[in-house]
Scaffold this motif. Structure first.
Motif, PDB file in Angstrom:
ATOM      1  N   PRO A   2       0.955  -1.093   0.007  1.00  0.00           N
ATOM      2  CA  PRO A   2      -0.132  -0.068   0.059  1.00  0.00           C
ATOM      3  C   PRO A   2       0.698   1.226   0.060  1.00  0.00           C
ATOM      4  O   PRO A   2       1.972   1.308   0.587  1.00  0.00           O
ATOM      5  CB  PRO A   2      -0.754  -0.350   1.364  1.00  0.00           C
ATOM      6  N   SER A   6      -2.783   6.095   0.738  1.00  0.00           N
ATOM      7  CA  SER A   6      -3.877   5.828   0.344  1.00  0.00           C
ATOM      8  C   SER A   6      -4.775   5.272   1.389  1.00  0.00           C
ATOM      9  O   SER A   6      -4.575   4.808   2.453  1.00  0.00           O
ATOM     10  CB  SER A   6      -3.651   4.617  -0.525  1.00  0.00           C
ATOM     11  N   ASN A  72       6.213  -2.349  -3.616  1.00  0.00           N
ATOM     12  CA  ASN A  72       5.005  -1.607  -3.666  1.00  0.00           C
ATOM     13  C   ASN A  72       4.151  -2.086  -4.611  1.00  0.00           C
ATOM     14  O   ASN A  72       2.864  -2.063  -4.375  1.00  0.00           O
ATOM     15  CB  ASN A  72       5.329  -0.189  -3.687  1.00  0.00           C
ATOM     16  N   ASP A  92      -7.029   0.089   1.660  1.00  0.00           N
ATOM     17  CA  ASP A  92      -5.294   0.489   2.036  1.00  0.00           C
ATOM     18  C   ASP A  92      -5.468   1.414   3.306  1.00  0.00           C
ATOM     19  O   ASP A  92      -6.242   2.468   3.178  1.00  0.00           O
ATOM     20  CB  ASP A  92      -4.512   1.257   0.984  1.00  0.00           C
ATOM     21  N   THR A  97      -2.531  -3.141   4.008  1.00  0.00           N
ATOM     22  CA  THR A  97      -3.767  -3.291   3.344  1.00  0.00           C
ATOM     23  C   THR A  97      -4.292  -4.634   4.114  1.00  0.00           C
ATOM     24  O   THR A  97      -3.779  -5.606   4.231  1.00  0.00           O
ATOM     25  CB  THR A  97      -3.206  -3.631   1.762  1.00  0.00           C
ATOM     26  N   TRP A 112       1.731  -6.230   4.734  1.00  0.00           N
ATOM     27  CA  TRP A 112       2.658  -5.044   4.721  1.00  0.00           C
ATOM     28  C   TRP A 112       4.128  -5.156   4.485  1.00  0.00           C
ATOM     29  O   TRP A 112       4.348  -6.134   4.328  1.00  0.00           O
ATOM     30  CB  TRP A 112       2.299  -4.534   6.187  1.00  0.00           C
TER      31      TRP A 112
END
Length: 302
Positions: A2, A6, A72, A92, A97, A112
């Protein structure tokens, strides 16, 4: 992984109704389900030890894959069940996430990236649990009240000390699952501490965690009807080391005595238990190599 900023999410199907059953029936079913998971863990480990093709094998990441943008962009987990994928609510938060399952009232998985510099931070633990009104079926803290279960973090608070917002976000109820304290305060906490040591050593880890449900897992808690899992999984990926590696762990939702190595397995074996395909957009040869084997000794070295 994430973006740190976000906050988008989407809504999907409504949560399942709480099932009613007697406490004795629930306790018996939960115990049997947990024992079944223990049996599965040792069965897959026995099969692995007898298969010469599952010995550790290493390969290098392509040069382009050592950038943070590549990590990412990792597809953290892909569903093999199209219905599960369609019903999941992915959102997110700051630093992690969640793929939330409204039928269970828990995440299917939380993913993560834990960087070396994020393992130590000055932000204090918030303990401010909150329901996410933007996620349909999100439980509330009251659902866990007097249930006999901890509000067990999937992405732990100690991994989010690098940011006030990340710390606050990780107490969202979509990041919680019903865990017996014997696991939450015991072997699960020990594994979390190990992950931070490994992230310091290896520069970064990509981590995915979630519950494992069996058909016997019918117990639910609270007005929302949060489903209690019989086990939990974690998969770890170390992408920046000279010889990239991955490993999985499965713990029954109970006291888990013994050595951590007893609960370790390959990522392929965790995928077989969960119906998830982790890190699916890695090059196939690389994904196959790092997910088919697991050396706990290599992971646990200093």
């Amino acid at each position: 992984m994430p973006s740190r900023k976000s906050q988008s999410g989407r809504k999907t199907s409504r949560p399942a109704r709480r099932r009613k059953s007697t406490p004795n029936s629930n306790s018996w079913k939960f115990l049997m389900a947990a024992l079944l998971v223990v049996a599965i863990i040792f069965a897959v480990k026995a099969c692995r030890s007898n298969d010469p093709e599952l010995s550790p094998g290493h390969t290098d990441f392509p040069a382009s894959s050592t950038s943070s943008s590549h990590i990412n962009d990792l597809e953290i987990a892909r569903y093999s069940d199209k219905n599960a994928a369609r019903n999941a609510i992915q959102k997110d938060y700051e630093g992690f996430t969640v793929s939330f399952n409204p039928q269970n009232g828990t995440a299917d998985w939380v993913g993560w990236e834990l960087l070396k510099e994020e393992t130590d931070g000055s932000v204090k633990r918030s303990d401010n649990f909150w329901a996410d009104a933007d996620v349909k079926g999100s439980p509330t803290p009251d659902d866990y009240r007097n249930s006999g279960y901890d509000k067990g973090h999937l992405c732990p608070a100690a991994d989010q000390k690098w940011s006030v917002k990340a710390m606050n976000d990780c107490f969202v109820m979509t990041n919680m699952t019903p865990q017996l304290h014997a696991l939450n305060g015991g072997a699960w906490s020990t594994l979390e501490s190990k992950e931070r040591l490994w992230a310091k050593r290896d520069s970064a880890l990509v981590i995915v965690a979630g519950p494992i449900y069996t058909e016997s897992d019918t117990k639910r808690i609270g007005k929302t009807g949060v489903r209690v899992p019989s086990a939990f999984f974690k998969v770890l990926l170390a992408p920046y080391v000279d010889e990239p590696r991955a490993i999985g762990f499965v713990y029954p939702n109970m006291s888990s005595p013994g050595n951590m190595q007893q609960y370790s397995m390959s990522v392929d074996e965790v995928e077989a238990l969960t119906g998830l395909d982790f890190f699916a957009n890695l090059p196939d040869e690389l994904e196959n190599r790092i997910e088919r084997s697991a050396s706990f000794t290599e992971w646990n070295r200093k």
